[in-house]
Design a protein around this motif. Structure first.
Motif, PDB file in Angstrom:
ATOM      1  N   GLY A  99      -4.870  -9.464 -18.087  1.00  0.00           N
ATOM      2  CA  GLY A  99      -5.632  -8.244 -17.714  1.00  0.00           C
ATOM      3  C   GLY A  99      -4.979  -7.216 -17.300  1.00  0.00           C
ATOM      4  N   PHE A 100      -3.612  -6.892 -17.296  1.00  0.00           N
ATOM      5  CA  PHE A 100      -3.007  -5.831 -17.210  1.00  0.00           C
ATOM      6  C   PHE A 100      -2.351  -5.109 -18.507  1.00  0.00           C
ATOM      7  N   THR A 101      -2.188  -3.707 -18.480  1.00  0.00           N
ATOM      8  CA  THR A 101      -1.647  -3.240 -19.677  1.00  0.00           C
ATOM      9  C   THR A 101      -1.010  -1.970 -19.419  1.00  0.00           C
ATOM     10  N   GLY A 102      -0.337  -1.371 -20.326  1.00  0.00           N
ATOM     11  CA  GLY A 102       0.383  -0.506 -19.983  1.00  0.00           C
ATOM     12  C   GLY A 102       1.753  -0.283 -19.155  1.00  0.00           C
ATOM     13  N   SER A 103       1.721   0.595 -18.275  1.00  0.00           N
ATOM     14  CA  SER A 103       2.870   0.652 -17.126  1.00  0.00           C
ATOM     15  C   SER A 103       2.570  -0.384 -15.948  1.00  0.00           C
ATOM     16  N   ALA A 104       1.335  -1.141 -16.073  1.00  0.00           N
ATOM     17  CA  ALA A 104       1.263  -2.024 -15.104  1.00  0.00           C
ATOM     18  C   ALA A 104       2.243  -3.276 -15.273  1.00  0.00           C
ATOM     19  N   VAL A 105       2.350  -3.356 -16.621  1.00  0.00           N
ATOM     20  CA  VAL A 105       3.488  -4.476 -17.007  1.00  0.00           C
ATOM     21  C   VAL A 105       4.734  -4.073 -17.078  1.00  0.00           C
ATOM     22  N   LYS A 106       5.725  -4.695 -16.378  1.00  0.00           N
ATOM     23  CA  LYS A 106       7.026  -4.349 -16.296  1.00  0.00           C
ATOM     24  C   LYS A 106       7.843  -4.976 -16.905  1.00  0.00           C
ATOM     25  N   PHE A 107       8.882  -4.609 -17.961  1.00  0.00           N
ATOM     26  CA  PHE A 107       9.840  -5.395 -18.586  1.00  0.00           C
ATOM     27  C   PHE A 107      11.366  -5.375 -18.061  1.00  0.00           C
ATOM     28  N   LEU A 108      11.864  -6.374 -18.116  1.00  0.00           N
ATOM     29  CA  LEU A 108      13.235  -6.659 -17.341  1.00  0.00           C
ATOM     30  C   LEU A 108      14.189  -7.160 -18.351  1.00  0.00           C
ATOM     31  N   TYR A 109      15.518  -7.240 -18.071  1.00  0.00           N
ATOM     32  CA  TYR A 109      16.479  -7.762 -19.114  1.00  0.00           C
ATOM     33  C   TYR A 109      17.525  -8.376 -17.895  1.00  0.00           C
ATOM     34  N   ASP A 110      17.344  -9.909 -18.082  1.00  0.00           N
ATOM     35  CA  ASP A 110      18.112 -10.630 -17.305  1.00  0.00           C
ATOM     36  C   ASP A 110      17.931 -10.171 -15.831  1.00  0.00           C
ATOM     37  N   ASP A 111      16.762 -10.095 -15.377  1.00  0.00           N
ATOM     38  CA  ASP A 111      16.154 -10.117 -13.907  1.00  0.00           C
ATOM     39  C   ASP A 111      16.268  -8.411 -13.315  1.00  0.00           C
ATOM     40  N   ILE A 112      16.595  -7.750 -14.301  1.00  0.00           N
ATOM     41  CA  ILE A 112      16.729  -6.218 -14.028  1.00  0.00           C
ATOM     42  C   ILE A 112      15.851  -5.292 -14.817  1.00  0.00           C
ATOM     43  N   PRO A 113      15.122  -4.301 -14.071  1.00  0.00           N
ATOM     44  CA  PRO A 113      14.268  -3.435 -14.599  1.00  0.00           C
ATOM     45  C   PRO A 113      14.810  -2.908 -15.919  1.00  0.00           C
ATOM     46  N   ILE A 114      14.409  -2.823 -16.950  1.00  0.00           N
ATOM     47  CA  ILE A 114      14.882  -2.382 -18.390  1.00  0.00           C
ATOM     48  C   ILE A 114      15.187  -1.118 -18.701  1.00  0.00           C
ATOM     49  N   VAL A 150      14.452  -5.842 -30.729  1.00  0.00           N
ATOM     50  CA  VAL A 150      15.465  -6.705 -30.400  1.00  0.00           C
ATOM     51  C   VAL A 150      15.014  -8.260 -31.123  1.00  0.00           C
ATOM     52  N   PRO A 151      15.952  -8.600 -32.010  1.00  0.00           N
ATOM     53  CA  PRO A 151      15.915  -9.811 -32.827  1.00  0.00           C
ATOM     54  C   PRO A 151      16.287 -10.884 -32.098  1.00  0.00           C
ATOM     55  N   THR A 152      15.638 -12.099 -32.705  1.00  0.00           N
ATOM     56  CA  THR A 152      15.745 -13.286 -31.896  1.00  0.00           C
ATOM     57  C   THR A 152      17.108 -14.043 -31.548  1.00  0.00           C
ATOM     58  N   ASN A 153      18.032 -13.430 -32.366  1.00  0.00           N
ATOM     59  CA  ASN A 153      19.284 -13.911 -32.139  1.00  0.00           C
ATOM     60  C   ASN A 153      19.882 -13.526 -30.856  1.00  0.00           C
ATOM     61  N   ALA A 154      19.582 -12.262 -30.449  1.00  0.00           N
ATOM     62  CA  ALA A 154      20.019 -11.870 -29.172  1.00  0.00           C
ATOM     63  C   ALA A 154      19.712 -12.357 -27.832  1.00  0.00           C
ATOM     64  N   ILE A 155      18.767 -12.992 -27.735  1.00  0.00           N
ATOM     65  CA  ILE A 155      18.189 -13.702 -26.512  1.00  0.00           C
ATOM     66  C   ILE A 155      18.051 -15.003 -26.445  1.00  0.00           C
ATOM     67  N   SER A 156      18.041 -15.765 -25.335  1.00  0.00           N
ATOM     68  CA  SER A 156      17.716 -17.016 -25.260  1.00  0.00           C
ATOM     69  C   SER A 156      16.345 -17.263 -25.171  1.00  0.00           C
ATOM     70  N   ARG A 157      15.687 -16.762 -24.010  1.00  0.00           N
ATOM     71  CA  ARG A 157      14.183 -16.855 -23.724  1.00  0.00           C
ATOM     72  C   ARG A 157      13.443 -15.901 -23.248  1.00  0.00           C
ATOM     73  N   ILE A 212       7.461  -8.976 -17.736  1.00  0.00           N
ATOM     74  CA  ILE A 212       8.118  -9.882 -19.132  1.00  0.00           C
ATOM     75  C   ILE A 212       9.489  -9.786 -18.899  1.00  0.00           C
ATOM     76  N   ASN A 213      10.393 -10.803 -18.625  1.00  0.00           N
ATOM     77  CA  ASN A 213      11.729 -10.902 -18.305  1.00  0.00           C
ATOM     78  C   ASN A 213      12.535 -11.303 -19.573  1.00  0.00           C
ATOM     79  N   ILE A 214      13.366 -10.632 -20.360  1.00  0.00           N
ATOM     80  CA  ILE A 214      14.200 -10.952 -21.397  1.00  0.00           C
ATOM     81  C   ILE A 214      15.424 -11.540 -21.008  1.00  0.00           C
TER      82      ILE A 214
END
Length: 796
Positions: free
Chosen positions: A170-185, A197-204, A225-227
């Motif tokens: 139900g949230f969109t835009g800046s209300a949804v945060k992105f992280l890379y390995d637990d750190i703000p991206i 980012v291609p699938t080969n670069a990450i685990s989950r 969303i945490n990459i």
């Protein structure tokens, strides 16, 4: 009597023979996680035998035939390190097994065993986990995988590398945060976007909805969303090449090299290129002779994307003074042609493009345990310096949608008023420190603190009012109490989060682009969030989860400072606030599982981008929104190797009040949020025919279907909405062309895998949008039609 004696002698001789021709395995367990040594399950792989340890942590397996055996302990649902033991006839072999934090590989899927402390951090938190590694051989993107998750919808226009907007819970835009390995991206700029980012670069990918884990130190309104990148304890790597429609090429090379028992070298690199020259309908074309405007179908001619990315790491593990210490450097560059303005295709550009460079982004991560493993420390530091550039170099020229240049009196394509001399340069500096502390009081009680401090500085060649740049300091600290009750059937997560933002500078407070009203201003924003999450395990197959939070989101630096181009600055923004309630039930069996989640949101001072004039817009605290949503998800394996899954999402978020003069009247009260899908779903099926055809290699086929119900670009009064159940049937009672119609997307493909001992080669192909449906993004700009991808992957 003689017969009995003979039988007894035979049995005795047989037992003695067995004893002489078999061996015994004795051992003990050492548990460094929680000191429990009794009733630990011990398993033998070759015989499937199991036993439990006694009060002294000892165990025994008798009468084992000579040979090699793999043995391992299982504790609290997790499998720990496997040891290989040689058993000789008539001998007793001793072994010591350990329960400790570790990482191991199993069929190329990396699993991380968790201590009780780590499990307490997230067990009551709602999360969807997407195993990207299981899909690395498939010719699709991380965006495709995330878009199939329940409650998630990604709207992307422009193909590879283009911007996208995501809806989560139900949230969109800046209300949804992105992280890379637990750190703000944000310290990586736009290098690790879901479309890039291609699938080969990450685990989950971890998708959180509702209360966020304490380790996620961001001020999201309820979604993140945490990459997670790949890790390994042995030398391994992957090389892949992917190609497809619109001259698309994607290459990756990733490796983890074990230099010795403690030192690891890692490389993670990829290259993206695409012309993105797909065909688009209804493009306005003005005949240069007659001046008449018609609508034509043409290929996009200035929509290319080019990106390179390199991540280098050197990590030392299991040192006397550190569990892990890692030094990492990221370097990347990208170029993106700008075909049209961000919100429409009313006019094309032929010589406008943007570049982004982060040549040297160093980071340091340190992890260790203290006080007999009761206290854990995870410290992360990073500094980044990124250059953003926009070039508008078309001189006295404009382009039509056929790619033909025409003479004009305008000095540049976008207009002199926006870019001085057709060029804008912005330098973005950032320093971030993240400290995570966990202390395990008992096996059932743990406290945690996560603190993230970020300092941002931005300088621009167009920022005349702030010659030294604009500064923004942000502090987010989170305290949590995690507990388990009733023999771990009830799990609890209680959090208090404090947010602080401080910035100062000069800006133009005028909403007239031809007028300057320069204002000096210093602003301090704060917020105190509270959340409570509970999970009750009803039995081994089902559990319920409930959570509540009152949370804040500080304005982002781009919302405050604008971009010195299309978006003007606004220092008057205040934090968004939302009260969220989440309730869900999950059932999991061997071949079937389903989940239902509901959520309620009451959001105040929602920040929205508002047009000021033909050229510019501004972020304002405009709307108060309230509503609820429901997510359904199910998976089923009717026969072996046939996997079926699907999900449905329905949202009903409505405008309660607004400061927008255009909407600020009672007619639009309870109107559905504009320009946001409210009903959508996915169905997936895959079947591996290896066993069916008795093949020596893996061959599987898959089909994905996505549906998005029609929605409106503008606010529509509730009385004019379609009738029917949940507003899903019938037609609108108002005549409007500002509607995005129902959308159906089908993707089909296959994956072929051939294993060679410790190496493997795979080939996959996928036809996307197989029936060539017209697919649109949030502004009714058309996305690519039918297109294909092919991918070859080599792993070792």
């Amino acid at each position: 009597m003689l017969r009995k004696f003979t039988l007894f002698s035979f049995l005795l001789f047989s037992l003695c023979s067995i004893a002489q021709n078999t061996g015994t395995l004795r051992g003990k367990i050492i548990n460094s996680l929680d000191d429990q040594i009794e009733n630990i399950e011990i398993r033998l792989v070759e015989t499937s035998a199991r036993t439990l340890t006694n009060k002294e942590g000892e165990f025994v397996f008798k009468n084992l035939p000579p040979g090699n055996y793999n043995i391992y302990p299982v504790h609290d649902g997790f499998q720990f390190e496997i040891k290989n033991i040689q058993i000789n006839a008539g001998e007793v072999q001793e072994v010591t097994l350990y329960i400790e934090m570790m990482t191991y590989n199993l069929d190329e899927v990396k699993l991380r065993t968790l201590s009780i402390s780590e499990k307490l951090k997230s067990s009551a938190i709602k999360a969807n986990i997407i195993s990207v590694e299981a899909n690395t051989r498939r010719a699709n993107s991380v965006e495709d995988l995330v878009d199939k998750s329940p409650g998630v919808k990604i709207r992307n226009v422009g193909g590879l590398g283009s911007a996208s907007n995501i809806i989560v819970g139900g949230f969109t835009g800046s209300a949804v945060k992105f992280l890379y390995d637990d750190i703000p991206i944000d310290y990586l700029g736009s290098n690790f976007g879901l479309t890039k980012v291609p699938t080969n670069a990450i685990s989950r990918v971890e998708i959180y909805k509702g209360v966020l884990p304490t380790k996620i130190g961001v001020d999201a309104l309820g979604s993140a969303i945490n990459i997670i990148p790949k890790t390994s304890k042995k030398t391994s790597g992957t090389v892949s090449y992917e190609t497809g429609s619109y001259n698309t090429h994607i290459a990756t090379a990733n490796a983890n090299i074990k230099l010795n028992e403690h030192l690891f070298l890692g490389v993670n690199s990829f290259y993206n290129y695409s012309k993105n020259n797909y065909k688009v309908d209804n493009l306005p074309y003005k005949d240069p002779n007659s001046g008449q405007v018609t609508y034509i179908k043409e290929r996009l001619f200035h929509n290319g994307f080019n990106q390179h990315s390199l991540e280098f790491s050197l990590e030392a593990r299991q040192l006397s003074w550190a569990e892990s210490i890692e030094f990492k450097v990221n370097s990347y560059g990208l170029k993106r042609d700008i075909q049209n303005d961000p919100f429409s295709r009313a006019r094309p550009f032929g010589e406008v493009y943007r570049q982004e460079r982060g040549n040297f982004i160093p980071s340091l991560k340190y992890k260790n345990h203290f006080f007999e493993n009761k206290l854990s420390l995870n410290q992360f530091l990073v500094y980044s310096n990124i250059d953003f550039e926009i070039f508008d170099q078309g001189k006295n020229v404009y382009y039509d949608w056929k790619g033909v240049a025409h003479s004009t009196n305008s000095a540049s394509e976008m207009g002199n008023m926006l870019l001085q001399n057709g060029y804008m340069h912005t330098n973005f500096e950032q320093f971030t420190s993240r400290t995570n502390l966990n202390y395990l009081i008992t096996n059932y009680l743990q406290i945690e603190n996560n603190t993230v401090f970020s300092n941002y500085n931005r300088k621009s060649n167009l920022g005349d009012q702030n010659l030294n740049g604009t500064n923004y300091n942000k502090l987010i600290t989170n305290f949590a109490l995690n507990a388990q009750f009733f023999d771990r059937r009830l799990e609890s997560n209680t959090q208090f989060k404090y947010l602080y933002g401080n910035f100062a500078g000069r800006y133009n407070a005028s909403d007239n682009p031809l007028e300057d009203i320069i204002v000096d201003k210093e602003v301090v924003n704060t917020g105190l969030s509270f959340s409570q999450a509970l999970k009750y395990n009803m039995n081994e197959k089902s559990y319920v989860r409930i959570s509540y939070e009152n949370t804040f989101r500080l304005p982002e630096q781009q919302e405050l400072f604008g971009d010195n181009n299309f978006i003007v600055a606004n220092y008057e923004l205040i934090p968004e606030e939302s009260k969220n309630l989440n309730l869900g039930y999950t059932y999991t069996a061997t071949d079937f599982g389903f989940e239902i989640n509901t959520y309620y949101r009451d959001t105040q001072n929602l920040i929205r981008l508002k047009d000021l004039n033909q050229y510019q817009a501004i972020h304002l605290n405009l709307d108060n929104v309230k509503g609820l949503g429901v997510e359904l998800q199910a998976n089923y394996e009717p026969v072996e190797k046939l996997q079926l899954s699907g999900n449905l999402t329905w949202n009903d978020f409505r405008l309660q009040s607004t400061k927008d003069k255009y909407l600020n009247n009672q007619h639009f009260k309870d109107a559905r949020i504009a320009n946001m899908p409210f009903y959508y779903g996915n169905i997936s099926a895959s079947y591996n025919i290896k066993e069916l055809l008795k093949l020596s290699t893996d061959l599987s086929f898959f089909w994905d279907y996505s549906y998005v119900h029609q929605y409106y670009l503008d606010y529509i009064e509730k009385q004019f909405e379609p009738d029917g159940f949940l507003g899903l049937f019938g037609n609108s009672k108002i005549n409007t062309s500002r509607i995005i119609p129902n959308q159906h997307t089908h993707n089909i493909g296959f994956i072929y895998v051939r294993d060679f001992s410790k190496q493997s080669v795979s080939f996959s192909a996928e036809l996307k949008n197989a029936f060539d449906e017209n697919i649109y993004n949030e502004f009714k700009m058309q996305s690519p039609g039918r297109h294909f991808r092919m991918k070859i992957t080599y792993s070792f």
